[in-house]
Structures are given as C-alpha cells and as structure tokens.
Design a protein around this motif. Structure first.
Motif, PDB file in Angstrom:
ATOM      1  N   ILE A  23       0.845  -1.200   0.000  1.00 54.00           N
ATOM      2  CA  ILE A  23       0.000   0.000   0.000  1.00 54.00           C
ATOM      3  C   ILE A  23       0.878   1.247   0.000  1.00 54.00           C
ATOM      4  CG2 ILE A  23      -1.629   1.350   1.373  1.00 54.00           C
ATOM      5  CD1 ILE A  23      -2.873  -1.360   2.263  1.00 54.00           C
ATOM      6  N   LYS A  24       1.865   1.266   0.869  1.00 60.33           N
ATOM      7  CA  LYS A  24       2.781   2.412   0.949  1.00 60.33           C
ATOM      8  C   LYS A  24       3.469   2.650  -0.394  1.00 60.33           C
ATOM      9  CE  LYS A  24       6.996   3.880   3.319  1.00 60.33           C
ATOM     10  NZ  LYS A  24       8.057   3.464   4.248  1.00 60.33           N
ATOM     11  N   TYR A  25       3.948   1.577  -1.009  1.00 59.88           N
ATOM     12  CA  TYR A  25       4.650   1.694  -2.278  1.00 59.88           C
ATOM     13  C   TYR A  25       3.717   2.193  -3.380  1.00 59.88           C
ATOM     14  CZ  TYR A  25       7.867   0.417  -6.067  1.00 59.88           C
ATOM     15  OH  TYR A  25       8.695   0.441  -7.159  1.00 59.88           O
ATOM     16  N   SER A  26       2.481   1.692  -3.389  1.00 58.10           N
ATOM     17  CA  SER A  26       1.528   2.143  -4.415  1.00 58.10           C
ATOM     18  C   SER A  26       1.238   3.632  -4.261  1.00 58.10           C
ATOM     19  CB  SER A  26       0.237   1.325  -4.363  1.00 58.10           C
ATOM     20  OG  SER A  26      -0.506   1.604  -3.197  1.00 58.10           O
TER      21      SER A  26
ATOM     22  N   ASN B 276      -6.131  -5.174  17.229  1.00 61.47           N
ATOM     23  CA  ASN B 276      -6.341  -3.720  17.221  1.00 61.47           C
ATOM     24  C   ASN B 276      -5.348  -2.988  16.327  1.00 61.47           C
ATOM     25  OD1 ASN B 276      -8.550  -3.848  18.919  1.00 61.47           O
ATOM     26  ND2 ASN B 276      -7.318  -3.634  20.774  1.00 61.47           N
ATOM     27  N   ASP B 277      -4.089  -3.418  16.330  1.00 62.68           N
ATOM     28  CA  ASP B 277      -3.077  -2.760  15.494  1.00 62.68           C
ATOM     29  C   ASP B 277      -3.383  -2.938  14.009  1.00 62.68           C
ATOM     30  OD1 ASP B 277      -1.700  -1.864  17.742  1.00 62.68           O
ATOM     31  OD2 ASP B 277      -0.278  -3.546  17.722  1.00 62.68           O
ATOM     32  N   LYS B 278      -3.756  -4.146  13.628  1.00 67.88           N
ATOM     33  CA  LYS B 278      -4.081  -4.399  12.217  1.00 67.88           C
ATOM     34  C   LYS B 278      -5.331  -3.631  11.805  1.00 67.88           C
ATOM     35  CE  LYS B 278      -1.809  -8.843  11.921  1.00 67.88           C
ATOM     36  NZ  LYS B 278      -1.851  -9.986  12.795  1.00 67.88           N
ATOM     37  N   LEU B 279      -6.340  -3.631  12.674  1.00 70.54           N
ATOM     38  CA  LEU B 279      -7.560  -2.892  12.354  1.00 70.54           C
ATOM     39  C   LEU B 279      -7.266  -1.405  12.195  1.00 70.54           C
ATOM     40  CD1 LEU B 279     -10.590  -2.751  11.880  1.00 70.54           C
ATOM     41  CD2 LEU B 279     -10.909  -2.684  14.377  1.00 70.54           C
ATOM     42  N   LYS B 280      -6.463  -0.846  13.079  1.00 69.50           N
ATOM     43  CA  LYS B 280      -6.102   0.570  12.977  1.00 69.50           C
ATOM     44  C   LYS B 280      -5.375   0.850  11.669  1.00 69.50           C
ATOM     45  CE  LYS B 280      -3.669   4.342  15.354  1.00 69.50           C
ATOM     46  NZ  LYS B 280      -3.521   5.045  14.108  1.00 69.50           N
ATOM     47  N   ALA B 281      -4.447  -0.027  11.284  1.00 65.44           N
ATOM     48  CA  ALA B 281      -3.708   0.159  10.031  1.00 65.44           C
ATOM     49  C   ALA B 281      -4.645   0.069   8.824  1.00 65.44           C
ATOM     50  CB  ALA B 281      -2.594  -0.871   9.917  1.00 65.44           C
ATOM     51  N   LEU B 282      -5.602  -0.856   8.864  1.00 60.44           N
ATOM     52  CA  LEU B 282      -6.578  -0.958   7.770  1.00 60.44           C
ATOM     53  C   LEU B 282      -7.407   0.316   7.677  1.00 60.44           C
ATOM     54  CD1 LEU B 282      -7.756  -4.662   8.237  1.00 60.44           C
ATOM     55  CD2 LEU B 282      -6.303  -3.756   6.398  1.00 60.44           C
ATOM     56  N   ILE B 283      -7.851   0.814   8.813  1.00 58.81           N
ATOM     57  CA  ILE B 283      -8.637   2.043   8.836  1.00 58.81           C
ATOM     58  C   ILE B 283      -7.796   3.222   8.358  1.00 58.81           C
ATOM     59  CG2 ILE B 283      -9.797   3.696  10.359  1.00 58.81           C
ATOM     60  CD1 ILE B 283     -10.728   1.198  12.013  1.00 58.81           C
ATOM     61  N   ASP B 284      -6.584   3.343   8.875  1.00 57.63           N
ATOM     62  CA  ASP B 284      -5.705   4.456   8.494  1.00 57.63           C
ATOM     63  C   ASP B 284      -5.416   4.479   6.999  1.00 57.63           C
ATOM     64  OD1 ASP B 284      -5.630   5.213  11.149  1.00 57.63           O
ATOM     65  OD2 ASP B 284      -3.579   4.458  11.502  1.00 57.63           O
ATOM     66  N   ASN B 285      -5.402   3.305   6.370  1.00 56.41           N
ATOM     67  CA  ASN B 285      -5.134   3.217   4.932  1.00 56.41           C
ATOM     68  C   ASN B 285      -6.403   3.076   4.098  1.00 56.41           C
ATOM     69  OD1 ASN B 285      -2.090   3.145   4.414  1.00 56.41           O
ATOM     70  ND2 ASN B 285      -2.325   1.782   6.180  1.00 56.41           N
ATOM     71  N   ASN B 286      -7.548   3.267   4.737  1.00 53.45           N
ATOM     72  CA  ASN B 286      -8.843   3.214   4.064  1.00 53.45           C
ATOM     73  C   ASN B 286      -9.027   1.917   3.261  1.00 53.45           C
ATOM     74  OD1 ASN B 286     -11.380   4.321   3.650  1.00 53.45           O
ATOM     75  ND2 ASN B 286     -10.770   5.231   1.692  1.00 53.45           N
ATOM     76  N   VAL B 287      -8.733   0.795   3.907  1.00 55.08           N
ATOM     77  CA  VAL B 287      -8.871  -0.515   3.279  1.00 55.08           C
ATOM     78  C   VAL B 287     -10.259  -1.065   3.602  1.00 55.08           C
ATOM     79  CG1 VAL B 287      -7.961  -2.874   3.147  1.00 55.08           C
ATOM     80  CG2 VAL B 287      -6.392  -0.939   3.494  1.00 55.08           C
ATOM     81  N   SER B 288     -11.021  -1.390   2.566  1.00 59.41           N
ATOM     82  CA  SER B 288     -12.318  -2.033   2.757  1.00 59.41           C
ATOM     83  C   SER B 288     -12.091  -3.461   3.233  1.00 59.41           C
ATOM     84  CB  SER B 288     -13.104  -2.052   1.454  1.00 59.41           C
ATOM     85  OG  SER B 288     -13.357  -0.749   1.005  1.00 59.41           O
ATOM     86  N   ILE B 289     -12.983  -3.924   4.092  1.00 62.91           N
ATOM     87  CA  ILE B 289     -12.828  -5.249   4.691  1.00 62.91           C
ATOM     88  C   ILE B 289     -13.992  -6.137   4.275  1.00 62.91           C
ATOM     89  CG2 ILE B 289     -12.608  -6.552   6.844  1.00 62.91           C
ATOM     90  CD1 ILE B 289     -11.624  -3.881   8.133  1.00 62.91           C
ATOM     91  N   CYS B 290     -13.658  -7.343   3.830  1.00 63.55           N
ATOM     92  CA  CYS B 290     -14.657  -8.342   3.492  1.00 63.55           C
ATOM     93  C   CYS B 290     -14.249  -9.645   4.164  1.00 63.55           C
ATOM     94  CB  CYS B 290     -14.731  -8.524   1.973  1.00 63.55           C
ATOM     95  SG  CYS B 290     -16.056  -9.633   1.474  1.00 63.55           S
ATOM     96  N   THR B 291     -15.219 -10.360   4.685  1.00 66.06           N
ATOM     97  CA  THR B 291     -14.936 -11.618   5.371  1.00 66.06           C
ATOM     98  C   THR B 291     -15.794 -12.728   4.801  1.00 66.06           C
ATOM     99  OG1 THR B 291     -14.571 -12.612   7.539  1.00 66.06           O
ATOM    100  CG2 THR B 291     -16.627 -11.350   7.252  1.00 66.06           C
ATOM    101  N   SER B 292     -15.630 -13.912   5.318  1.00 67.36           N
ATOM    102  CA  SER B 292     -16.431 -15.065   4.935  1.00 67.36           C
ATOM    103  C   SER B 292     -17.396 -15.388   6.065  1.00 67.36           C
ATOM    104  CB  SER B 292     -15.541 -16.280   4.664  1.00 67.36           C
ATOM    105  OG  SER B 292     -14.723 -16.058   3.549  1.00 67.36           O
ATOM    106  N   LEU B 293     -18.652 -15.480   5.705  1.00 64.05           N
ATOM    107  CA  LEU B 293     -19.687 -15.918   6.641  1.00 64.05           C
ATOM    108  C   LEU B 293     -20.595 -16.849   5.859  1.00 64.05           C
ATOM    109  CD1 LEU B 293     -20.945 -15.697   9.475  1.00 64.05           C
ATOM    110  CD2 LEU B 293     -22.331 -13.804   8.591  1.00 64.05           C
ATOM    111  N   ASP B 294     -20.499 -18.143   6.130  1.00 66.33           N
ATOM    112  CA  ASP B 294     -21.202 -19.127   5.318  1.00 66.33           C
ATOM    113  C   ASP B 294     -22.638 -19.364   5.750  1.00 66.33           C
ATOM    114  OD1 ASP B 294     -19.015 -19.361   3.734  1.00 66.33           O
ATOM    115  OD2 ASP B 294     -18.585 -21.444   4.196  1.00 66.33           O
TER     116      ASP B 294
END
Length: 192
Positions: A74-77, A101-119
C-alpha cells in the motif's frame, strides 16, 4: 476496457481448515508467502494499467498472516501514485481470525475495505470453516465483525455454498439479514 481489479495472493498460509479450500489442491505448497520484492513488482505492474480507477485486493490463504507485506505494498503504491495519479481503492478478503487492534487501525488508516467469509448460520458456518484444531469459527467471526463495525467501518461478507449448505437456504439468508449485512455476493458454482 483495461484491467481495474488486481488481486494479490499474499500467502496461501492459513489459520483455518475449510472444507472447500482451494489451496489444498494436490501439488500446492502450503507455506507460500509473498515477499516484499515480489509485492512491489506486482504493484508496479498493476499501476501500469491504463484504467484510471484501480482496486487492489489482498487475498490468501489468510492475508493477515502476511500483513507487513500488505502495508508495504500500500505504501509503495501511494509513492508510485505521485507519478501515475490513479484512483486506487484497497480491499482485503480475510477470515478475521488474526485481526487485532493494530491491524484494524492500520486498515482504517489506509482506508482498506474489509470483506470476510460468513457461510451462514452457526451450524453451516462451523461445518464449512474450522480452525486448524477443528474448532468452528462462527463466534470468532461474528465477534470480529462487531469489532470492525464498532470502529465505524462497513464490512462485507462472502458466503460459499457447499452440498451441506444447500439444506439451509433460509437459515443462510436469515443470518445475513440478522447480521445487518446489506448484500451477498452471488457467483457461479465452481465444482471443487
């Protein structure tokens, strides 16, 4: 039209043992992990797309198990984008088990959309998606969805249909409605 969606398979390592896992195909290495050099080269190639609008989607295995490379990509892009001036959207498809919490904060700070699997409902999800220990993951996923939402972020979900799932269409639909998920992805069936 030019390529706008670029899917980066960050690793095929995973913390789950899903019944439909494609990474377990005969001959697959289950220890593959993208290094930063390969990640940067993939970003360079993607940035050359003539499309003005790009989506960089991070997948796995479980991409959170190689999170440092995602952040570097992300940083490089963003650095390269000072030259290309593209509109880039970032997204991650994750089972959420390794989210902290650290990963979630980094995702938020980089405006990364989150998608998960829920079957679907607990019965279906736990039949399809287990930890390596054999324990179902429904409660962990539902809790993580709540944490993401509590942080003010939208979260999408993907349902994978198996023969077992076909017995519970109403329960799967009810799970999505009761979870306040505003959409479900429909794709053609893949015979695995």
């Amino acid at each position: 039209t030019s390529t706008a969606l670029h899917i980066f398979a960050i690793t095929n390592r995973c913390n789950q043992n899903c019944v439909y896992c494609q990474a377990k195909a005969p001959g697959s290495r289950l220890d593959g992990i993208m290094n930063i050099e390969t990640g940067k080269k993939a970003v360079e190639i993607a940035m050359q797309s003539p499309s003005q609008y790009l989506t960089f989607e991070f997948q796995g295995g479980e991409p959170l198990l190689n999170f440092g490379v995602i952040l570097e990509m992300i940083k490089y892009s963003k650095e390269l984008n000072t030259r290309y001036n593209k509109d880039i959207e970032y997204t991650i498809v994750t089972n959420l088990i390794a989210l902290d919490n650290d990963k979630l904060k980094a995702l938020i700070d980089n405006n990364v959309s989150i998608c998960t699997s829920l079957d679907g409902c607990e019965l279906v999800h736990n039949q399809n998606r287990k930890l390596l220990s054999g324990t179902g993951t429904y409660e962990k996923v539902k809790n993580a969805i709540g944490i993401v939402r509590a942080a003010g972020r939208h979260i999408g979900a993907i349902e994978t249909t198996t023969k077992f799932s076909l017995r519970y269409p109403e329960e799967i639909d009810d799970e999505y409605v009761n979870s306040n998920l505003d959409g479900i992805f429909l794709r053609p069936l893949t015979p695995l």
